[in-house]
Scaffold this motif. Structure first.
Motif, PDB file in Angstrom:
ATOM      1  N   PHE A  16      36.000  46.639  42.159  1.00  0.00           N
ATOM      2  CA  PHE A  16      36.798  47.852  41.969  1.00  0.00           C
ATOM      3  C   PHE A  16      38.051  47.578  41.132  1.00  0.00           C
ATOM      4  O   PHE A  16      38.478  48.431  40.349  1.00  0.00           O
ATOM      5  CB  PHE A  16      37.179  48.445  43.322  1.00  0.00           C
ATOM      6  CG  PHE A  16      36.036  49.147  44.014  1.00  0.00           C
ATOM      7  CD1 PHE A  16      35.505  50.314  43.487  1.00  0.00           C
ATOM      8  CD2 PHE A  16      35.487  48.632  45.176  1.00  0.00           C
ATOM      9  CE1 PHE A  16      34.453  50.966  44.117  1.00  0.00           C
ATOM     10  CE2 PHE A  16      34.443  49.271  45.807  1.00  0.00           C
ATOM     11  CZ  PHE A  16      33.916  50.443  45.276  1.00  0.00           C
ATOM     12  N   VAL A  17      38.658  46.403  41.301  1.00  0.00           N
ATOM     13  CA  VAL A  17      39.805  46.049  40.465  1.00  0.00           C
ATOM     14  C   VAL A  17      39.388  45.989  38.993  1.00  0.00           C
ATOM     15  O   VAL A  17      40.120  46.459  38.110  1.00  0.00           O
ATOM     16  CB  VAL A  17      40.402  44.707  40.920  1.00  0.00           C
ATOM     17  CG1 VAL A  17      41.390  44.181  39.881  1.00  0.00           C
ATOM     18  CG2 VAL A  17      41.110  44.862  42.259  1.00  0.00           C
ATOM     19  N   ILE A  19      36.973  47.649  37.580  1.00  0.00           N
ATOM     20  CA  ILE A  19      36.722  49.012  37.091  1.00  0.00           C
ATOM     21  C   ILE A  19      38.040  49.708  36.743  1.00  0.00           C
ATOM     22  O   ILE A  19      38.188  50.296  35.670  1.00  0.00           O
ATOM     23  CB  ILE A  19      35.936  49.821  38.137  1.00  0.00           C
ATOM     24  CG1 ILE A  19      34.497  49.288  38.241  1.00  0.00           C
ATOM     25  CG2 ILE A  19      35.921  51.311  37.772  1.00  0.00           C
ATOM     26  CD1 ILE A  19      33.666  49.989  39.279  1.00  0.00           C
ATOM     27  N   TYR A  20      39.003  49.637  37.675  1.00  0.00           N
ATOM     28  CA  TYR A  20      40.267  50.339  37.453  1.00  0.00           C
ATOM     29  C   TYR A  20      41.118  49.656  36.383  1.00  0.00           C
ATOM     30  O   TYR A  20      41.987  50.302  35.779  1.00  0.00           O
ATOM     31  CB  TYR A  20      41.043  50.429  38.769  1.00  0.00           C
ATOM     32  CG  TYR A  20      40.495  51.459  39.719  1.00  0.00           C
ATOM     33  CD1 TYR A  20      40.653  52.819  39.463  1.00  0.00           C
ATOM     34  CD2 TYR A  20      39.808  51.084  40.862  1.00  0.00           C
ATOM     35  CE1 TYR A  20      40.139  53.771  40.321  1.00  0.00           C
ATOM     36  CE2 TYR A  20      39.286  52.030  41.736  1.00  0.00           C
ATOM     37  CZ  TYR A  20      39.457  53.380  41.462  1.00  0.00           C
ATOM     38  OH  TYR A  20      38.942  54.317  42.315  1.00  0.00           O
ATOM     39  N   SER A  21      40.890  48.369  36.142  1.00  0.00           N
ATOM     40  CA  SER A  21      41.665  47.656  35.129  1.00  0.00           C
ATOM     41  C   SER A  21      41.090  47.809  33.731  1.00  0.00           C
ATOM     42  O   SER A  21      41.770  47.517  32.742  1.00  0.00           O
ATOM     43  CB  SER A  21      41.743  46.162  35.475  1.00  0.00           C
ATOM     44  OG  SER A  21      42.343  45.955  36.724  1.00  0.00           O
TER      45      SER A  21
END
Length: 273
Positions: A16-17, A19-21
Protein backbone atom coordinates in the motif's frame (compact mmCIF):
# COMPACT_ATOMS: atom_id res chain seq x y z
CA UNK A 1 1.68 -12.88 16.30
CA UNK A 2 3.88 -15.49 14.70
CA UNK A 3 6.50 -14.77 12.08
CA UNK A 4 4.20 -15.58 9.15
CA UNK A 5 1.53 -13.15 10.34
CA UNK A 6 4.10 -10.38 10.83
CA UNK A 7 5.58 -11.01 7.38
CA UNK A 8 2.13 -10.84 5.81
CA UNK A 9 1.32 -7.55 7.52
CA UNK A 10 4.65 -6.03 6.49
CA UNK A 11 4.15 -7.12 2.89
CA UNK A 12 0.68 -5.56 2.82
CA UNK A 13 2.02 -2.34 4.32
CA UNK A 14 4.83 -2.18 1.77
CA UNK A 15 2.32 -2.83 -1.02
CA UNK A 16 0.00 0.00 0.00
CA UNK A 17 2.90 2.38 0.66
CA UNK A 18 4.18 1.67 -2.85
CA UNK A 19 0.75 2.39 -4.35
CA UNK A 20 0.29 5.68 -2.50
CA UNK A 21 3.90 6.73 -3.17
CA UNK A 22 3.74 6.08 -6.91
CA UNK A 23 2.29 9.49 -7.95
CA UNK A 24 4.94 11.27 -5.89
CA UNK A 25 7.72 9.15 -7.40
CA UNK A 26 6.42 9.73 -10.93
CA UNK A 27 6.29 13.48 -10.28
CA UNK A 28 9.86 13.63 -8.95
CA UNK A 29 11.13 11.39 -11.74
CA UNK A 30 9.39 13.45 -14.43
CA UNK A 31 10.84 16.65 -13.01
CA UNK A 32 14.32 15.30 -13.77
CA UNK A 33 13.61 14.25 -17.36
CA UNK A 34 13.99 16.09 -20.63
CA UNK A 35 10.84 16.93 -22.63
CA UNK A 36 11.66 14.26 -25.22
CA UNK A 37 12.16 11.57 -22.57
CA UNK A 38 8.85 12.45 -20.89
CA UNK A 39 7.05 11.92 -24.19
CA UNK A 40 8.92 8.70 -24.97
CA UNK A 41 8.77 7.14 -21.48
CA UNK A 42 6.42 9.11 -19.18
CA UNK A 43 6.04 6.34 -16.57
CA UNK A 44 9.69 5.38 -16.17
CA UNK A 45 10.94 6.04 -12.65
CA UNK A 46 14.65 6.35 -13.43
CA UNK A 47 15.60 9.17 -15.84
CA UNK A 48 18.11 8.31 -18.52
CA UNK A 49 19.67 11.76 -18.19
CA UNK A 50 19.19 13.68 -14.96
CA UNK A 51 18.05 17.19 -15.85
CA UNK A 52 18.68 19.16 -12.65
CA UNK A 53 18.46 22.37 -14.62
CA UNK A 54 14.68 21.87 -14.78
CA UNK A 55 14.46 23.17 -11.23
CA UNK A 56 16.59 26.20 -12.05
CA UNK A 57 14.42 26.91 -15.08
CA UNK A 58 11.20 26.53 -13.07
CA UNK A 59 12.45 28.91 -10.37
CA UNK A 60 13.58 31.41 -12.99
CA UNK A 61 10.27 31.26 -14.87
CA UNK A 62 8.31 32.72 -11.96
CA UNK A 63 9.01 34.92 -8.93
CA UNK A 64 9.52 31.80 -6.84
CA UNK A 65 11.34 33.40 -3.92
CA UNK A 66 8.71 36.12 -3.60
CA UNK A 67 5.96 33.49 -3.62
CA UNK A 68 7.88 31.45 -1.05
CA UNK A 69 8.42 34.45 1.20
CA UNK A 70 4.72 35.33 1.11
CA UNK A 71 3.78 31.74 1.84
CA UNK A 72 6.08 31.50 4.84
CA UNK A 73 4.72 34.76 6.27
CA UNK A 74 1.17 33.45 5.92
CA UNK A 75 1.99 30.01 7.33
CA UNK A 76 3.95 31.27 10.34
CA UNK A 77 1.30 33.89 11.15
CA UNK A 78 -1.52 31.39 10.74
CA UNK A 79 0.20 28.79 12.92
CA UNK A 80 0.80 31.37 15.65
CA UNK A 81 -2.80 32.56 15.48
CA UNK A 82 -4.25 29.06 15.56
CA UNK A 83 -2.08 27.78 18.40
CA UNK A 84 -2.66 30.87 20.57
CA UNK A 85 -6.39 31.29 20.06
CA UNK A 86 -7.33 27.61 19.98
CA UNK A 87 -5.26 26.66 23.03
CA UNK A 88 -6.92 29.42 25.06
CA UNK A 89 -10.40 28.37 23.96
CA UNK A 90 -9.59 24.71 24.54
CA UNK A 91 -8.37 25.43 28.06
CA UNK A 92 -11.63 27.23 28.85
CA UNK A 93 -13.67 24.31 27.53
CA UNK A 94 -11.53 21.63 29.19
CA UNK A 95 -10.44 23.04 32.56
CA UNK A 96 -12.82 25.84 33.54
CA UNK A 97 -16.34 25.32 34.82
CA UNK A 98 -18.89 27.88 33.69
CA UNK A 99 -22.56 27.95 32.82
CA UNK A 100 -23.39 26.79 29.29
CA UNK A 101 -19.91 25.45 28.60
CA UNK A 102 -21.00 22.10 27.17
CA UNK A 103 -23.86 23.61 25.14
CA UNK A 104 -21.57 26.19 23.62
CA UNK A 105 -19.01 23.51 22.84
CA UNK A 106 -21.72 21.52 21.05
CA UNK A 107 -22.54 24.61 18.96
CA UNK A 108 -18.83 25.01 18.19
CA UNK A 109 -18.61 21.42 16.98
CA UNK A 110 -21.70 22.02 14.87
CA UNK A 111 -19.89 24.78 12.98
CA UNK A 112 -17.54 22.14 11.59
CA UNK A 113 -20.43 21.05 9.35
CA UNK A 114 -20.49 24.43 7.60
CA UNK A 115 -18.45 24.48 4.38
CA UNK A 116 -16.02 27.32 3.82
CA UNK A 117 -18.17 28.67 1.00
CA UNK A 118 -20.98 29.51 3.43
CA UNK A 119 -18.82 32.04 5.29
CA UNK A 120 -16.82 33.13 2.28
CA UNK A 121 -18.86 36.21 1.34
CA UNK A 122 -19.41 37.51 4.92
CA UNK A 123 -15.72 37.04 5.65
CA UNK A 124 -14.75 38.88 2.47
CA UNK A 125 -17.07 41.80 3.24
CA UNK A 126 -15.84 42.05 6.84
CA UNK A 127 -12.14 41.97 5.98
CA UNK A 128 -12.62 44.44 3.15
CA UNK A 129 -14.49 46.75 5.51
CA UNK A 130 -11.58 46.84 7.97
CA UNK A 131 -9.07 47.48 5.19
CA UNK A 132 -7.38 44.09 4.89
CA UNK A 133 -8.36 43.31 1.31
CA UNK A 134 -5.33 42.60 -0.89
CA UNK A 135 -3.06 42.08 2.11
CA UNK A 136 -1.54 39.01 3.72
CA UNK A 137 -3.29 39.99 6.93
CA UNK A 138 -6.60 38.87 5.40
CA UNK A 139 -5.25 35.30 5.42
CA UNK A 140 -3.69 35.54 8.90
CA UNK A 141 -6.17 37.47 11.04
CA UNK A 142 -9.02 34.89 10.88
CA UNK A 143 -6.75 32.26 12.45
CA UNK A 144 -6.58 34.38 15.62
CA UNK A 145 -10.33 33.85 16.03
CA UNK A 146 -10.05 30.11 16.54
CA UNK A 147 -10.81 26.96 14.57
CA UNK A 148 -13.40 24.42 15.69
CA UNK A 149 -11.38 21.33 14.81
CA UNK A 150 -8.20 22.59 16.48
CA UNK A 151 -10.12 23.62 19.60
CA UNK A 152 -11.70 20.17 19.74
CA UNK A 153 -8.34 18.45 19.32
CA UNK A 154 -6.64 20.50 22.04
CA UNK A 155 -9.62 20.22 24.40
CA UNK A 156 -9.48 16.44 24.18
CA UNK A 157 -5.77 16.48 24.94
CA UNK A 158 -6.13 18.92 27.85
CA UNK A 159 -8.76 16.65 29.38
CA UNK A 160 -6.21 13.83 29.56
CA UNK A 161 -4.06 15.95 31.90
CA UNK A 162 -5.00 15.03 35.51
CA UNK A 163 -6.94 17.72 37.34
CA UNK A 164 -4.76 17.11 40.40
CA UNK A 165 -1.92 18.91 38.64
CA UNK A 166 -4.03 22.04 38.18
CA UNK A 167 -5.25 21.84 41.79
CA UNK A 168 -1.67 21.60 43.03
CA UNK A 169 -0.76 24.67 40.97
CA UNK A 170 -3.70 26.59 42.46
CA UNK A 171 -2.56 25.66 45.96
CA UNK A 172 0.88 27.03 45.09
CA UNK A 173 -0.76 30.34 44.20
CA UNK A 174 -1.04 30.19 40.43
CA UNK A 175 -4.09 31.72 38.79
CA UNK A 176 -5.82 30.29 35.72
CA UNK A 177 -3.53 32.20 33.36
CA UNK A 178 -0.46 30.87 35.17
CA UNK A 179 -1.80 27.30 35.07
CA UNK A 180 -2.53 27.62 31.36
CA UNK A 181 0.83 29.16 30.50
CA UNK A 182 3.22 27.42 32.90
CA UNK A 183 1.57 24.04 33.44
CA UNK A 184 -0.83 23.03 30.67
CA UNK A 185 1.02 24.32 27.61
CA UNK A 186 4.43 22.76 28.46
CA UNK A 187 2.68 19.40 28.97
CA UNK A 188 0.81 19.72 25.65
CA UNK A 189 3.69 20.16 23.20
CA UNK A 190 2.71 17.11 21.05
CA UNK A 191 -0.86 18.35 20.67
CA UNK A 192 0.28 21.90 19.93
CA UNK A 193 2.72 20.65 17.31
CA UNK A 194 -0.06 18.56 15.76
CA UNK A 195 -2.40 21.54 15.53
CA UNK A 196 0.40 23.74 14.21
CA UNK A 197 1.32 21.18 11.56
CA UNK A 198 -2.29 20.84 10.42
CA UNK A 199 -2.59 24.61 10.11
CA UNK A 200 0.77 24.96 8.35
CA UNK A 201 -0.25 22.42 5.71
CA UNK A 202 -3.69 24.02 5.32
CA UNK A 203 -2.17 27.49 4.83
CA UNK A 204 0.56 26.16 2.54
CA UNK A 205 -2.02 24.46 0.27
CA UNK A 206 -4.65 27.21 0.50
CA UNK A 207 -5.78 28.33 -2.93
CA UNK A 208 -9.29 29.70 -2.32
CA UNK A 209 -8.17 32.26 0.28
CA UNK A 210 -5.54 33.99 -1.91
CA UNK A 211 -7.90 33.79 -4.89
CA UNK A 212 -10.55 35.65 -2.90
CA UNK A 213 -8.50 38.21 -0.98
CA UNK A 214 -5.44 38.96 -3.12
CA UNK A 215 -5.17 40.79 -6.43
CA UNK A 216 -1.55 41.99 -6.37
CA UNK A 217 0.83 39.44 -7.92
CA UNK A 218 3.61 40.52 -5.54
CA UNK A 219 1.56 39.10 -2.66
CA UNK A 220 0.66 35.73 -4.18
CA UNK A 221 1.66 32.62 -2.18
CA UNK A 222 3.06 29.51 -3.82
CA UNK A 223 -0.28 27.72 -4.19
CA UNK A 224 -1.82 30.53 -6.22
CA UNK A 225 1.45 31.31 -7.99
CA UNK A 226 1.74 27.68 -9.06
CA UNK A 227 -1.70 27.87 -10.68
CA UNK A 228 -0.58 30.94 -12.62
CA UNK A 229 2.58 29.07 -13.61
CA UNK A 230 0.52 26.13 -14.90
CA UNK A 231 -1.55 28.48 -17.05
CA UNK A 232 1.56 29.98 -18.62
CA UNK A 233 3.62 26.79 -19.13
CA UNK A 234 0.93 24.17 -19.76
CA UNK A 235 2.89 22.68 -22.67
CA UNK A 236 6.17 22.25 -20.74
CA UNK A 237 5.54 19.22 -18.59
CA UNK A 238 9.08 18.98 -17.26
CA UNK A 239 8.86 22.51 -15.80
CA UNK A 240 5.40 21.85 -14.36
CA UNK A 241 6.62 18.72 -12.58
CA UNK A 242 9.70 20.55 -11.29
CA UNK A 243 7.54 23.36 -9.92
CA UNK A 244 5.14 20.85 -8.33
CA UNK A 245 8.07 19.05 -6.71
CA UNK A 246 9.42 22.32 -5.29
CA UNK A 247 5.95 23.05 -3.90
CA UNK A 248 5.60 19.60 -2.31
CA UNK A 249 9.11 19.13 -0.92
CA UNK A 250 8.88 21.48 2.12
CA UNK A 251 5.75 19.71 3.42
CA UNK A 252 7.42 16.30 3.10
CA UNK A 253 10.54 17.55 4.90
CA UNK A 254 8.46 19.18 7.63
CA UNK A 255 6.50 16.01 8.30
CA UNK A 256 9.70 13.95 8.26
CA UNK A 257 11.20 15.98 11.10
CA UNK A 258 7.96 16.39 13.07
CA UNK A 259 6.46 12.93 12.58
CA UNK A 260 7.29 11.54 16.04
CA UNK A 261 5.76 14.49 17.87
CA UNK A 262 2.86 14.59 15.41
CA UNK A 263 2.02 10.90 15.85
CA UNK A 264 2.34 11.21 19.62
CA UNK A 265 -0.09 14.12 19.61
CA UNK A 266 -2.61 12.17 17.54
CA UNK A 267 -2.23 8.98 19.58
CA UNK A 268 -2.76 10.70 22.96
CA UNK A 269 -5.70 12.87 21.87
CA UNK A 270 -9.22 11.77 22.64
CA UNK A 271 -8.34 9.20 25.30
CA UNK A 272 -10.78 10.78 27.74
CA UNK A 273 -14.47 11.41 27.04
Amino acid sequence: MNRLQKSTIYCLLIFFVAIYSMPLLVMVSGSLKSPSEIQANPNGLIPQSWQWQNYVAAIGAMPFWQYLSNTLVICVGAVAGTVISCSMAAYAFAKLKWWGRDRLFAVLIGTMLLPWHVTMIPRFLLLREIGLYNSLGALILPTFLGDAFSIFLLRQFFRTIPEDISEAARIDGLGEWGIYWRVILPMSIPALVTVGLFQFVASWNDFSGPLLFLSNKDKFPLAYGLEQFVSSYADQTHLLLAAATLFTLPIVVLFFFAQKTFLKGIATTGLKD
